[in-house]
Each structure stands twice: as structure tokens, then as C-alpha cells.
Design a protein around this motif. Structure first.
Motif, short mmCIF file in Angstrom:
data_model
loop_
_atom_site.label_atom_id
_atom_site.label_comp_id
_atom_site.label_asym_id
_atom_site.label_seq_id
_atom_site.Cartn_x
_atom_site.Cartn_y
_atom_site.Cartn_z
N TYR A 279 168.63 -47.79 -63.94
CA TYR A 279 168.17 -47.21 -62.68
C TYR A 279 166.72 -47.61 -62.38
CZ TYR A 279 167.83 -43.97 -58.82
OH TYR A 279 167.66 -43.45 -57.57
N SER A 280 165.90 -47.63 -63.43
CA SER A 280 164.52 -48.05 -63.24
C SER A 280 164.46 -49.50 -62.75
CB SER A 280 163.74 -47.92 -64.56
OG SER A 280 163.68 -46.56 -64.96
N LEU A 281 165.31 -50.34 -63.33
CA LEU A 281 165.36 -51.74 -62.91
C LEU A 281 165.76 -51.84 -61.44
CD1 LEU A 281 165.25 -54.75 -63.62
CD2 LEU A 281 167.64 -54.59 -64.33
N LEU A 282 166.76 -51.06 -61.04
CA LEU A 282 167.21 -51.06 -59.66
C LEU A 282 166.09 -50.64 -58.72
CD1 LEU A 282 169.70 -51.38 -57.76
CD2 LEU A 282 169.99 -48.92 -57.99
N TRP B 56 172.19 -50.62 -51.77
CA TRP B 56 172.26 -50.57 -53.22
C TRP B 56 170.91 -50.79 -53.89
CZ3 TRP B 56 176.80 -49.24 -55.73
CH2 TRP B 56 177.90 -49.09 -54.88
N VAL B 57 169.93 -51.26 -53.13
CA VAL B 57 168.57 -51.40 -53.67
C VAL B 57 167.58 -50.55 -52.87
CG1 VAL B 57 168.93 -53.67 -54.69
CG2 VAL B 57 168.17 -53.50 -52.31
N ASN B 58 168.10 -49.65 -52.05
CA ASN B 58 167.26 -48.78 -51.24
C ASN B 58 167.06 -47.45 -51.97
OD1 ASN B 58 166.05 -47.14 -49.35
ND2 ASN B 58 167.62 -47.39 -47.79
N PRO B 59 165.85 -47.17 -52.46
CA PRO B 59 165.63 -45.93 -53.23
C PRO B 59 165.98 -44.67 -52.47
CG PRO B 59 163.77 -47.44 -53.49
CD PRO B 59 164.63 -48.01 -52.42
N LYS B 60 165.67 -44.62 -51.17
CA LYS B 60 166.00 -43.40 -50.41
C LYS B 60 167.50 -43.20 -50.32
CE LYS B 60 165.41 -40.91 -46.08
NZ LYS B 60 164.93 -40.91 -44.67
N VAL C 35 178.56 -43.19 -56.59
CA VAL C 35 177.84 -42.16 -57.35
C VAL C 35 178.79 -41.02 -57.72
CG1 VAL C 35 176.03 -40.39 -57.21
CG2 VAL C 35 175.58 -42.71 -56.40
N GLY C 36 179.62 -40.61 -56.76
CA GLY C 36 180.55 -39.51 -57.02
C GLY C 36 181.61 -39.86 -58.04
N LEU C 37 181.99 -41.12 -58.10
CA LEU C 37 183.06 -41.53 -59.01
C LEU C 37 182.57 -42.07 -60.34
CD1 LEU C 37 185.46 -43.20 -56.41
CD2 LEU C 37 185.55 -40.88 -57.35
N GLY C 38 181.27 -41.87 -60.63
CA GLY C 38 180.83 -42.16 -62.00
C GLY C 38 179.59 -43.00 -62.17
N LEU C 39 179.13 -43.70 -61.13
CA LEU C 39 177.97 -44.56 -61.31
C LEU C 39 176.71 -43.76 -61.60
CD1 LEU C 39 177.20 -47.52 -61.34
CD2 LEU C 39 176.74 -47.39 -58.89
N GLY C 40 176.62 -42.57 -60.99
CA GLY C 40 175.46 -41.71 -61.24
C GLY C 40 175.36 -41.33 -62.70
N GLN C 41 176.51 -41.04 -63.34
CA GLN C 41 176.50 -40.69 -64.76
C GLN C 41 176.07 -41.86 -65.62
OE1 GLN C 41 178.82 -39.83 -62.60
NE2 GLN C 41 178.64 -37.59 -62.62
N LEU C 42 176.44 -43.08 -65.20
CA LEU C 42 176.03 -44.27 -65.94
C LEU C 42 174.52 -44.40 -65.94
CD1 LEU C 42 176.57 -46.97 -67.37
CD2 LEU C 42 176.81 -48.02 -65.10
N PHE C 43 173.88 -44.16 -64.81
CA PHE C 43 172.43 -44.25 -64.75
C PHE C 43 171.75 -43.15 -65.55
CE2 PHE C 43 173.03 -46.64 -60.60
CZ PHE C 43 172.68 -47.86 -61.17
N ILE D 213 159.18 -42.06 -52.30
CA ILE D 213 160.56 -42.27 -52.75
C ILE D 213 160.60 -42.58 -54.23
CG2 ILE D 213 162.58 -43.77 -52.55
CD1 ILE D 213 161.88 -44.07 -49.58
N LEU D 214 159.80 -43.53 -54.67
CA LEU D 214 159.82 -43.94 -56.07
C LEU D 214 159.26 -42.87 -57.00
CD1 LEU D 214 158.82 -47.70 -55.79
CD2 LEU D 214 161.08 -46.72 -56.09
#
Length: 204
Positions: free
Chosen positions: A72-75, A117-121, A57-65, A196-197
Motif C-alpha cells: 500500500y505504501s508503494l501504491l 488505482w493510484v489515486n490516494p483519495k 477492496v470489498g472482495l479482499g484487496l483491502g485485507q491484502l494491504f 490525503i497521504l
């Protein structure tokens, strides 16, 4: 990172790690069904998986979502479906050391790490850590520090849940009591999905 910010982050990591959620509910059930020793890979896998998620997330994945919200919704929905499956597995777990339980296995190290990676919390925790507690100066170094600190705080904190489950093993020797316990844990896992969701959109 200032001392004040560091203390605030450690408090954030502690609170988010120790409060009820999918990981802790499963660790409580794992401790009760398999004991502390057999649940250690599960605990260590959670810490490693969360650390890698914070790094990503810190290195860019958060920006992708943020740019592609559909991903992100799919995840989130994949994670929800998997949690429902895990709830079903917990509800049908056998008694400790019983013939049914002998065929069951606790989460492995890699399974627990991948589950983050599939845990919403876990996503909420990772995004909160990066967006709220990571200074922009020397950002990459700070991301590495935040990820490592999260793992250091997370593992011993979660062990409380596993030890609590392990201490309940003798009391849960009665198959009917264990059945009720496992069903309760499964229901808590399902209930944990709702807040969470519904809160995820506010985090992104």
C-alpha cells in the motif's frame, strides 16, 4: 442495508465525490481546456474505476494491504509521483482551441478508470465505504450495491466541476489568464496530496 444506513452512505458518497481532490481538480482543468463534451469519457472513467476499486477492496484487496502494508505504501508513492506528473501536464496545457492545445488530449475513459488505482483519495473513499457502510450480512451483495451506488452518485456530482471549468472557457481565452488558471490548478493538485497521504494510515 437499512434505510438509515443507505441515506448515510449516499451522503458520504456525495461529500467525498464533490469535495476538492485529484479527480475534481483535473476535471475542472479538463472542462476549461477541452470543454464538457470532450471531458465526458474522463468523468465516466472515474466512476467506473472507482466502482471497480470499491468492489476490489470489498472482495479482499483491502485485507491484502493490511497484511502487507509495504504494497500500500508503494501504491501511495507511485500515485503521488503520477499526480506530480499530471500537475506538470496541466500547468503546461495550451489555450482552448489554440495551436498548442490542439496537440493536447483529455483523459480517455480507460486512462481515467486506471488512474483510480493510484489515486490516494479514491482508496480512502473505497476503504471508508466498505469498512463503515457495508453490513456483514449478505456481505457480497452489499458490496455490489455499495459499489454501484458510489458510481451513480459520483458521476453527476463530479460533472459540476467539469461544467464549471467549461463555463470558464470564454474567460480563459486570454492566454495569460489561462496560464495562471492552469498553474493554479496544478498547484492545487500538488497540495491535495499532503492531507490525503498523511491521513491514509489512519484509514487502514
Amino acid at each position: 442495508m437499512t434505510t438509515e444506513l443507505l441515506i448515510a452512505f449516499i451522503a458520504f458518497a456525495f461529500v467525498t465525490s464533490v469535495t476538492p481532490g485529484p479527480n475534481n481538480t483535473m476535471l475542472l482543468a479538463s472542462g476549461a481546456n477541452f470543454g464538457l463534451r470532450r471531458s465526458l469519457p474522463h468523468m465516466l472513467g472515474i466512476s467506473l474505476g472507482l466502482m471497480l476499486l470499491v468492489l476490489a477492496v470489498g472482495l479482499g484487496l483491502g485485507q491484502l494491504f493490511e497484511q502487507v502494508p509495504l504494497l500500500y505504501s508503494l501504491l501511495r508513492y507511485v500515485g503521488a509521483a503520477y499526480l506530480l506528473y499530471l500537475a506538470w501536464k496541466i500547468a503546461n496545457a495550451g489555450a482552448p482551441d489554440s495551436t498548442v492545445g490542439a496537440h493536447g488530449k483529455p483523459f480517455s475513459f480507460l486512462q481515467a478508470a486506471a488512474f483510480q488505482w493510484v489515486n490516494p483519495k479514491a482508496w480512502i473513499m473505497a476503504i471508508g465505504a466498505i469498512t463503515t457502510y457495508t453490513p456483514q450480512d449478505d456481505f457480497v451483495v452489499n458490496v455490489l450495491c455499495i459499489a454501484a451506488l458510489f458510481a451513480l452518485v459520483n458521476c453527476p456530482t463530479m460533472s459540476v466541476w467539469t461544467m464549471a471549468g467549461s463555463l470558464l472557457r470564454n474567460w480563459l481565452g486570454n492566454p495569460r489568464i489561462l496560464r495562471g488558471f492552469n498553474i493554479t490548478m496544478a498547484l492545487l493538485l500538488v497540495v491535495s496530496l499532503y492531507p490525503i497521504l498523511t491521513d491514509v494510515k489512519g484509514v487502514l
